[in-house]
Design a protein around this motif. Structure first.
Motif, PDB file in Angstrom:
ATOM      1  N   MET A 464       3.700 -11.122  39.941  1.00 11.00           N
ATOM      2  CA  MET A 464       3.965  -9.772  40.425  1.00 11.00           C
ATOM      3  C   MET A 464       2.710  -8.894  40.330  1.00 11.00           C
ATOM      4  O   MET A 464       1.991  -8.922  39.327  1.00 11.00           O
ATOM      5  N   PHE A 465       2.485  -8.111  41.379  1.00 12.34           N
ATOM      6  CA  PHE A 465       1.394  -7.141  41.419  1.00 12.34           C
ATOM      7  C   PHE A 465       1.956  -5.825  41.966  1.00 12.34           C
ATOM      8  O   PHE A 465       3.066  -5.784  42.509  1.00 12.34           O
ATOM      9  N   ARG A 466       1.174  -4.766  41.825  1.00 15.48           N
ATOM     10  CA  ARG A 466       1.569  -3.487  42.411  1.00 15.48           C
ATOM     11  C   ARG A 466       0.369  -2.896  43.132  1.00 15.48           C
ATOM     12  O   ARG A 466      -0.732  -2.833  42.574  1.00 15.48           O
ATOM     13  N   SER A 467       0.587  -2.487  44.364  1.00 19.29           N
ATOM     14  CA  SER A 467      -0.509  -1.949  45.163  1.00 19.29           C
ATOM     15  C   SER A 467      -0.883  -0.556  44.671  1.00 19.29           C
ATOM     16  O   SER A 467      -0.140   0.081  43.919  1.00 19.29           O
ATOM     17  N   SER A 468      -2.034  -0.072  45.117  1.00 19.76           N
ATOM     18  CA  SER A 468      -2.482   1.264  44.726  1.00 19.76           C
ATOM     19  C   SER A 468      -1.561   2.351  45.278  1.00 19.76           C
ATOM     20  O   SER A 468      -1.587   3.482  44.806  1.00 19.76           O
ATOM     21  N   ARG A 582      -3.196  -6.259  38.847  1.00 16.92           N
ATOM     22  CA  ARG A 582      -2.393  -6.708  37.691  1.00 16.92           C
ATOM     23  C   ARG A 582      -2.204  -5.548  36.717  1.00 16.92           C
ATOM     24  O   ARG A 582      -1.121  -5.348  36.151  1.00 16.92           O
ATOM     25  N   ASP A 583      -3.287  -4.792  36.481  1.00 18.84           N
ATOM     26  CA  ASP A 583      -3.223  -3.686  35.534  1.00 18.84           C
ATOM     27  C   ASP A 583      -2.236  -2.622  35.994  1.00 18.84           C
ATOM     28  O   ASP A 583      -1.483  -2.062  35.195  1.00 18.84           O
ATOM     29  N   ILE A 584      -2.235  -2.331  37.305  1.00 23.10           N
ATOM     30  CA  ILE A 584      -1.299  -1.337  37.842  1.00 23.10           C
ATOM     31  C   ILE A 584       0.131  -1.801  37.602  1.00 23.10           C
ATOM     32  O   ILE A 584       1.008  -1.025  37.235  1.00 23.10           O
ATOM     33  N   GLN A 585       0.377  -3.119  37.799  1.00 17.89           N
ATOM     34  CA  GLN A 585       1.711  -3.680  37.606  1.00 17.89           C
ATOM     35  C   GLN A 585       2.162  -3.561  36.151  1.00 17.89           C
ATOM     36  O   GLN A 585       3.327  -3.305  35.861  1.00 17.89           O
ATOM     37  N   SER A 586       1.227  -3.745  35.211  1.00 19.62           N
ATOM     38  CA  SER A 586       1.592  -3.766  33.794  1.00 19.62           C
ATOM     39  C   SER A 586       1.784  -2.370  33.205  1.00 19.62           C
ATOM     40  O   SER A 586       2.317  -2.218  32.112  1.00 19.62           O
ATOM     41  N   THR A 587       1.350  -1.326  33.930  1.00 20.35           N
ATOM     42  CA  THR A 587       1.498   0.041  33.411  1.00 20.35           C
ATOM     43  C   THR A 587       2.827   0.643  33.805  1.00 20.35           C
ATOM     44  O   THR A 587       3.483   0.189  34.713  1.00 20.35           O
TER      45      THR A 587
END
Length: 587
Positions: A464-468, A582-587
């Motif tokens: 899983m990832f999250r876009s900007s 990845r960092d965006i997803q984990s926040t």
């Protein structure tokens, strides 16, 4: 990152581990013993109403001992060494834990009862020494058994076999804790022409290259300076620096500041790595578990996939050779028109061919030129003409077959390359299991015994990832994940991405009724390129379309789909950009 040094479990780390283990385990009871890997144990220990899982590994690449929170799946049948330990140590009390001098050896003294209920003392010795690492059970200084048996053909210094006397590994270095300042300095002066960084490592137990370099950095001396070039004050500072490191531990994991990839760990403050991203820990075991969770998992997966990788590589090689042969056959078949021409000319000139000849030079009625036609002197001109018609018709029939086989071979090559791509991205036992299931299903590897305990909840999931812009991006890591993601998880109005004309992951942007912007499209395309065969390329073409335009043909293999109404973007995959998502997803 340039300048990084791999940090092993050195004497300082073992010293701090010894302190942590002693505080938690002395007086504790061993309840259960497991052996999830051929070179790894997990002990379930209870002490003062607290339960601990102690991992002990003699792995060549990642030997270690520390507490863990998560444990691995155990084999259906325990190995012989595990059964022996269960018999000898289950129910035993840990009476003492000690570090042998300042070396990478930890010794657990365990009090337990034998078959006659007599109280006996046993020792479990853990030698943390790279490829020479071992876990050894000892009774009355005699080896009962070990997780790795070492005979005289492997080591001439000592055999590690049942019934042999236990001998500690050779200790050619001094324990700096036991030396006076004068003896310490004298030990270094035995190597006057040696560079100081190496002299420290070669003279004293438990000093890794990272620690030696940090010592030099702290006291301000060049690592390449010779021992003979240093004054007494500098030599005195070396010992004081080592004593300070032992007395003031600092547990940290070091990450690359750009890619956020874990690079190193240390149990002391490594001041020359302050430009790294540093993650501090209060205790040593959580740090080691986090560090090795990734490193050891990757190593184990690499070992387990080696055989599969070789099988697929061999099959690919055969298919490449087959494709080359088909291309050659196709070229020959496409030249078959000359056989029809030979036959037509021969039939038109039967009246002039009276005598048997090996070659007939006749007029080509197409352009008026002379043409040489090879003949079989054992046949009549008419029979030779018939032979050429047969060769022409056979070549035409072969061309249809060749084109069909060429298409099938290209599809097989694409599929096998997709398997290699899946293996390269595999980073969990669950993902490896899915790949093996798929290969077994298609007969590419022999069927294997599956663990019936595994539930659907334990199957691997897309990354899983999250876009900007806040959109969830899902990335399949293997063909089974790709199938599930595209045909079941994704909605028809979600966006679907795939690298163009290469094996790679299915990538889905969950739109939830919204329209993703150009940033999200470029980020998802970058992930599709990153998780593909084109990972190391630049300006990679990535197709994207709505999920409703992606179809899975009937009887198609796992992960294989067709799509329409697509657009194409060109991206260059970058580690640091993937890390940001990845960092965006984990926040």
């Amino acid at each position: 990152m340039k300048g990084m040094i791999f940090m092993p479990l050195d004497g300082f780390a073992v010293c701090h581990l010894h302190r942590e283990l002693s505080e938690a385990l002395v007086g504790g009871k061993i309840n259960k013993i497991y052996q999830p890997e051929k070179d790894e144990l997990v002990l379930n220990i209870t002490n003062q109403k607290s339960k601990h899982y102690l991992l002990i590994s003699a792995n060549n690449n990642h030997p270690r001992i520390h507490f863990v929170e998560s444990t691995k799946e155990n084999p259906d049948s325990p190995p012989m060494f595990c059964m022996l330990l269960r018999k000898k140590l289950t129910g035993g009390i840990i009476a003492n834990i000690r570090q042998i001098e300042f070396d990478r050896i930890i010794e657990l003294t365990i009090i337990s009862k034998d078959e006659l209920l007599d109280v006996t003392q046993k020792k479990l010795v853990i030698e943390i020494m790279g490829r020479h690492s071992n876990i050894i059970l000892i009774e009355n200084d005699i080896i009962t058994d070990s997780i790795k048996r070492i005979n005289r053909f492997v080591s001439s210094y000592r055999e590690v076999l049942p019934g042999k006397d236990y001998i500690y590994p050779p200790m050619n270095k001094a324990d700096f804790n036991s030396l006076s300042i004068d003896d310490f300095n004298a030990r270094l002066k035995l190597l006057p022409e040696q560079k100081i960084e190496k002299a420290i490592m070669d003279s004293f137990q438990g000093v890794s290259k990272l620690i030696s370099r940090e010592i030099c950095h702290r006291i301000g001396i060049d690592t390449s300076s010779k021992v003979s070039e240093l004054d007494e004050k500098s030599l005195d500072l070396i010992k004081k620096s080592m004593e300070n490191m032992k007395a003031h531990p600092k547990y940290s994991i070091y990450k690359d500041p750009d890619s956020h990839e874990i690079k190193d760990f240390s149990t002391v403050d490594i001041t020359f790595l302050n430009d790294m991203e540093i993650i501090p820990y209060q205790k040593i075991s959580p740090m080691l578990e986090d560090y090795y969770l990734l490193k050891d998992s990757h190593q184990r997966i690499k070992e387990r996939t080696a055989a599969i990788n070789q099988i697929i590589t061999n099959k690919l090689e055969r298919n490449y050779n087959k494709l080359n042969k088909l291309i050659e056959d196709k070229k020959n078949a496409e030249d078959s028109d000359k056989y029809r021409l030979y036959a037509d000319i021969l039939y038109a000139n039967l009246y002039s061919l009276k005598k048997p000849v090996k070659e007939a030079v006749l007029e080509n009625y197409n352009d008026g030129s002379q043409i040489s036609i090879p003949l079989d002197i054992r046949k009549t001109p008419a029979e030779n003409a018939k032979k050429y018609y047969e060769k022409y018709n056979k070549a035409k029939r072969a061309l249809t077959y060749i084109e069909d086989q060429t298409q099938k071979t290209k599809e097989e090559i694409y599929y096998l390359e997709s398997i290699l791509d899946s293996i390269s991205k595999c980073d969990s036992v669950g993902e490896l299991r899915e790949i093996k299931d798929e290969l077994s299903e298609y007969g590419l590897i022999k069927s294997y015994k599956k663990n019936k305990k595994i539930s659907n909840n334990e199957l691997s999931s897309p990354e899983m990832f999250r876009s900007s812009e806040g959109f969830t991006i899902m990335v399949g890591k293997n063909n089974k994940q790709n199938d599930t993601l595209t045909t079941k998880t994704a909605s028809k109005d979600d966006l679907w991405f795939h690298v163009k004309d290469q094996p790679g992951s299915h990538v889905v942007v969950k739109t939830s009724g919204k329209t993703p912007g150009s940033n999200t499209i470029n980020e998802a395309a970058m992930l599709a390129a990153y998780f593909s065969k084109g990972k190391m390329s630049s300006n990679v073409a990535v197709d994207y379309t709505l999920v409703k335009y992606v179809k899975k043909p009937k009887s198609a293999k796992a992960g294989m789909v067709i799509y329409t109404d697509n657009k194409t973007v060109y991206v260059t995959p970058k580690d640091n950009e993937v890390a940001k998502l990845r960092d965006i997803q984990s926040t």
